[in-house]
Design a protein around this motif. Structure first.
Motif, short mmCIF file in Angstrom:
data_model
loop_
_atom_site.label_atom_id
_atom_site.label_comp_id
_atom_site.label_asym_id
_atom_site.label_seq_id
_atom_site.Cartn_x
_atom_site.Cartn_y
_atom_site.Cartn_z
N GLY A 93 6.50 3.05 4.05
CA GLY A 93 5.92 1.85 3.37
C GLY A 93 5.48 2.17 1.60
N LYS A 94 4.58 2.77 2.30
CA LYS A 94 3.60 3.28 1.16
C LYS A 94 4.22 4.92 0.11
CE LYS A 94 1.54 7.12 4.01
NZ LYS A 94 -0.23 7.97 4.49
N ALA A 95 5.39 5.34 1.18
CA ALA A 95 5.84 6.57 0.37
C ALA A 95 6.77 5.65 -0.78
CB ALA A 95 7.12 7.19 1.45
N PHE A 96 7.17 5.06 -0.79
CA PHE A 96 8.27 4.44 -1.88
C PHE A 96 9.03 3.02 -1.46
CE2 PHE A 96 12.21 2.99 -4.22
CZ PHE A 96 11.22 2.59 -5.59
N LEU A 97 8.02 1.95 -2.34
CA LEU A 97 9.01 0.61 -1.33
C LEU A 97 8.74 -0.07 -2.60
CD1 LEU A 97 9.00 -0.67 1.31
CD2 LEU A 97 6.68 -2.09 0.91
N CYS A 98 10.54 -1.03 -2.35
CA CYS A 98 10.87 -1.60 -3.91
C CYS A 98 11.45 -2.60 -2.57
CB CYS A 98 11.52 -1.05 -5.10
SG CYS A 98 12.92 -0.78 -4.47
N ARG A 99 11.95 -3.90 -3.47
CA ARG A 99 12.81 -4.95 -2.41
C ARG A 99 14.02 -4.34 -2.50
NH1 ARG A 99 10.98 -10.14 -5.54
NH2 ARG A 99 11.17 -9.30 -7.39
N ALA A 100 14.62 -3.65 -3.37
CA ALA A 100 16.48 -3.09 -3.27
C ALA A 100 15.72 -2.27 -1.99
CB ALA A 100 16.44 -2.28 -4.40
N PRO A 319 9.14 8.43 10.85
CA PRO A 319 9.45 9.85 9.98
C PRO A 319 8.87 9.84 8.36
CG PRO A 319 11.08 8.60 10.53
CD PRO A 319 10.20 7.64 10.73
N GLY A 320 7.62 9.30 8.69
CA GLY A 320 7.44 8.80 6.59
C GLY A 320 8.44 9.87 5.84
N ARG A 321 8.06 11.00 4.66
CA ARG A 321 8.24 11.17 3.18
C ARG A 321 9.79 11.81 3.95
NH1 ARG A 321 4.67 14.81 1.09
NH2 ARG A 321 3.16 14.24 2.72
N ALA A 322 10.29 12.17 5.31
CA ALA A 322 11.73 12.35 5.48
C ALA A 322 12.53 11.27 5.69
CB ALA A 322 11.87 12.62 6.89
N ILE A 323 12.85 10.54 5.20
CA ILE A 323 13.92 9.52 4.82
C ILE A 323 14.14 9.13 3.34
CG2 ILE A 323 14.69 7.04 4.66
CD1 ILE A 323 13.32 7.17 7.78
N VAL A 324 12.90 8.69 2.42
CA VAL A 324 13.68 8.89 0.70
C VAL A 324 12.82 9.90 0.19
CG1 VAL A 324 10.69 7.90 0.05
CG2 VAL A 324 12.75 6.95 -0.89
N GLY A 325 11.74 11.24 0.93
CA GLY A 325 12.07 12.02 -0.34
C GLY A 325 12.55 12.68 -0.65
N ALA A 421 15.87 18.20 -14.26
CA ALA A 421 15.43 17.46 -12.80
C ALA A 421 14.64 18.66 -12.02
CB ALA A 421 17.01 17.39 -12.65
N VAL A 422 13.90 17.42 -11.38
CA VAL A 422 12.82 17.69 -10.49
C VAL A 422 13.41 17.18 -9.09
CG1 VAL A 422 10.33 17.86 -9.89
CG2 VAL A 422 10.83 18.42 -11.61
N PRO A 423 14.18 17.65 -8.11
CA PRO A 423 14.11 17.21 -6.97
C PRO A 423 13.09 17.24 -6.42
CG PRO A 423 14.48 18.95 -6.45
CD PRO A 423 14.44 18.86 -8.22
N GLY A 424 12.96 16.23 -4.99
CA GLY A 424 12.42 16.32 -3.73
C GLY A 424 11.08 14.99 -4.30
N THR A 425 11.04 13.72 -4.97
CA THR A 425 10.53 13.08 -5.84
C THR A 425 10.23 12.01 -5.13
OG1 THR A 425 11.83 13.11 -7.70
CG2 THR A 425 10.09 14.41 -7.52
N GLY A 426 10.87 12.06 -4.26
CA GLY A 426 11.14 10.56 -3.25
C GLY A 426 10.10 9.17 -3.08
N ALA A 427 9.44 10.26 -2.18
CA ALA A 427 8.44 10.18 -1.73
C ALA A 427 7.14 10.30 -2.17
CB ALA A 427 7.95 10.85 -0.39
N TYR A 428 5.81 9.31 -2.98
CA TYR A 428 4.63 9.52 -2.89
C TYR A 428 4.30 10.01 -4.64
CZ TYR A 428 3.72 9.61 1.75
OH TYR A 428 3.44 9.07 2.82
N CYS A 429 5.66 10.02 -5.01
CA CYS A 429 5.64 9.81 -6.94
C CYS A 429 5.42 8.34 -7.76
CB CYS A 429 6.88 9.99 -7.26
SG CYS A 429 6.91 12.57 -7.14
N ARG A 430 6.61 8.23 -7.48
CA ARG A 430 6.41 6.37 -8.19
C ARG A 430 5.49 5.78 -7.01
NH1 ARG A 430 5.46 2.44 -9.81
NH2 ARG A 430 7.59 0.78 -11.46
N SER A 431 5.05 5.44 -5.59
CA SER A 431 4.45 5.14 -4.90
C SER A 431 2.87 5.45 -5.84
CB SER A 431 4.53 4.91 -3.91
OG SER A 431 3.74 6.25 -3.55
N MET A 432 2.89 6.25 -6.18
CA MET A 432 1.22 6.74 -6.67
C MET A 432 1.04 7.09 -7.81
SD MET A 432 0.58 9.56 -3.51
CE MET A 432 -1.18 10.22 -3.97
N ALA A 433 2.09 6.00 -9.24
CA ALA A 433 2.13 6.43 -10.28
C ALA A 433 1.42 5.67 -10.53
CB ALA A 433 3.56 6.41 -10.44
N SER A 434 0.77 6.38 -12.12
CA SER A 434 -0.72 6.05 -12.56
C SER A 434 -0.40 5.29 -13.99
CB SER A 434 -1.68 6.32 -12.64
OG SER A 434 -2.04 8.06 -14.23
#
Length: 470
Positions: A93-100, A319-325, A421-434
């Motif tokens: 969940g910490k990698a990226f989480l939203c209801r969808a 698996p951590g970031r390996a799914i959404v990253g 475009a920058v790939p590989g941003t699914g994990a810890y980018c939106r979730s750590m955004a400020s």
């Protein structure tokens, strides 16, 4: 030395010198390992995801924007479930989480790990079955533990003696017997950034194995009989490629399991080996397929259980970031381009770097500044026949360290108005955004079968001011 087919540099410039900057490279090609599976260049040269062009995405949703390839995410869930059919596979969940996304992973049969009350609230509000939730965290509050108990969370991973006391008191009050795992610090050196290595002794997580805290915690829980001790948990870090660390970790945590059996006659039925499997951000990264990971981890556990004369426990992995990253890329618009002299080659040729400034930056991807992370990039709105130049993609924030992509080959004609475009941003980018510099956070758009839908809306200045009560 040849750069990869996607046009990314991802190397050590200082060791190679300006002559290497003239290495031929295709700035239009895409390396599949780095991009969501349904991303390709369309006939007009622009990137498209699941058949929908990035120019259309930018026109509808603006930039910067996180673009999720939904079928890619779902397919990675299925691959891990197929590779680990009898194990519990936890989405991070910490990698990226939203209801969808919660609904997507629930539909694909995944479990979910959360580590705060906010993540738990998001999971429950989206209908995640509570019995498929694991609750992590080194400092869970009474309020968070109460919510977890009332919701019927499946596993609580206890992290301190204080937490054991809190949870025991709450469970007594409610007349419930929650299932818990003990997080064990096994003293393994993971080959990753020090901030995301979590199994060495000198850090905040877990009960020390070497210091005797882990066995003491297990015996206390068993002797008190209020909490149901289901097993042990070990997590050695994140962005891990080398499974040798898992072998050492499994050996040590299963030795502890044997100690518990010998001390109290209790053979714990579960083992969570963590995970944190790495993904490809650059050509230097070589992630393993889920099936290969499953084969290696089972071999490790089987061997160590045989050595300790233990029954093989029910396994869980994370698996951590390996799914959404890998399932997400970030789309930016170029605002300015600046050429900077780096030095002069032996033949008198100037070596230069283009600073390509985009409309996002460290507020939507802090990992480059925080972890010295490397990323790739491409001009996404068109193809180019211009020669490649060394570029650095930077953000709009008032920091010299506001870098998104440190080193990349982009076409020499990159210009304001281009989409990057920058790939590989699914994990810890939106979730750590400020909201640094009071910049609203970007939206998240999911694309499937040529259609885009907004799953997290863009923040507005009104959102920022709504919290300012002064």
């Amino acid at each position: 030395m040849r750069a990869h087919e996607a046009g990314a540099l991802h190397g050590d410039l200082g060791s190679r010198g300006p002559a290497w900057l003239r290495t031929p490279v295709d700035v239009n090609a895409l390396l599949p390992q780095l991009w969501p599976r349904n991303v390709a260049r369309a006939a007009d040269g622009a990137l498209a995801v699941a058949g929908l062009g990035v120019r259309e995405i930018a026109a509808e949703f603006g930039t910067p924007v996180y673009v999720l390839d939904e079928d890619d995410l779902r397919s990675r869930c299925r691959e891990f479930r197929a590779a680990f059919p009898t194990e519990d596979v936890y989405y991070a969940g910490k990698a990226f989480l939203c209801r969808a996304v919660v609904r997507m992973i629930a539909e694909e049969g995944m479990f979910l790990d959360v580590c705060t009350g906010g993540e738990l609230a998001t999971a429950l509000s989206a209908g995640m079955p509570p019995e498929r939730i694991g609750f992590h965290g080194n400092n869970k509050s009474v309020t968070e533990l109460t919510r977890a108990l009332d919701a019927g969370v499946g596993r609580i991973i206890v992290d301190s003696f204080t937490e054991i006391e809190r949870l025991t008191a709450l469970a007594r009050e409610r007349g419930v017997r929650p299932a818990v795992l003990i997080r064990v610090t096994v003293g393994v050196e993971a080959h990753t950034h020090e901030f995301i290595a979590t199994a060495h002794e000198d850090q905040k997580f877990g009960f020390s194995l070497a210091g005797g805290a882990a066995i003491a915690a297990a015996l206390r829980i068993i002797d008190e009989g209020v909490l149901e001790l289901r097993g042990l948990h070990s997590h050695i870090g994140s962005q891990i490629f080398d499974t040798s660390g898992f072998e050492v970790s499994a050996r040590r945590v299963l030795a502890l399991q044997a100690q518990i059996r010998d001390a109290r006659g209790v053979e714990l039925p579960e083992l969570d080996l963590g995970g944190g499997f790495g993904i490809a951000y650059t050509t230097q990264d070589d992630p393993s397929a889920p099936a290969d990971l499953a084969k290696r981890l089972r071999k490790i556990v089987d061997a160590e259980c045989a050595a300790e004369k233990l029954a093989v426990p029910h396994l869980s992995i994370e698996p951590g970031r390996a799914i959404v990253g890998p399932a997400v890329f970030t789309l930016y618009e170029v605002g300015t381009v600046k050429s900077v002299l780096l030095g002069t080659d032996g033949d008198g040729t100037d070596a230069r770097r283009a600073y390509v400034s985009v409309d996002g930056g460290m507020s939507d991807n802090i990992r480059t500044a925080l972890y010295d992370a490397s990323y790739s990039a491409t001009v996404a709105s068109r193809e180019s026949t211009a020669r490649p130049i060394l570029a650095r993609v930077v953000g709009k924030h008032c920091e010299s360290g506001d870098i998104v992509v440190k080193d990349e080959f982009l076409p020499a004609d990159v210009q304001p108005g281009d989409l990057v475009a920058v790939p590989g941003t699914g994990a810890y980018c939106r979730s750590m955004a400020s909201n640094y510099n009071h910049v609203p956070r970007p939206p998240v758009v999911a694309v499937r079968e040529g259609r885009a839908r907004l799953i997290v809306r863009r923040e507005t200045e009104e959102d920022l001011l709504a919290l300012d009560v002064g």
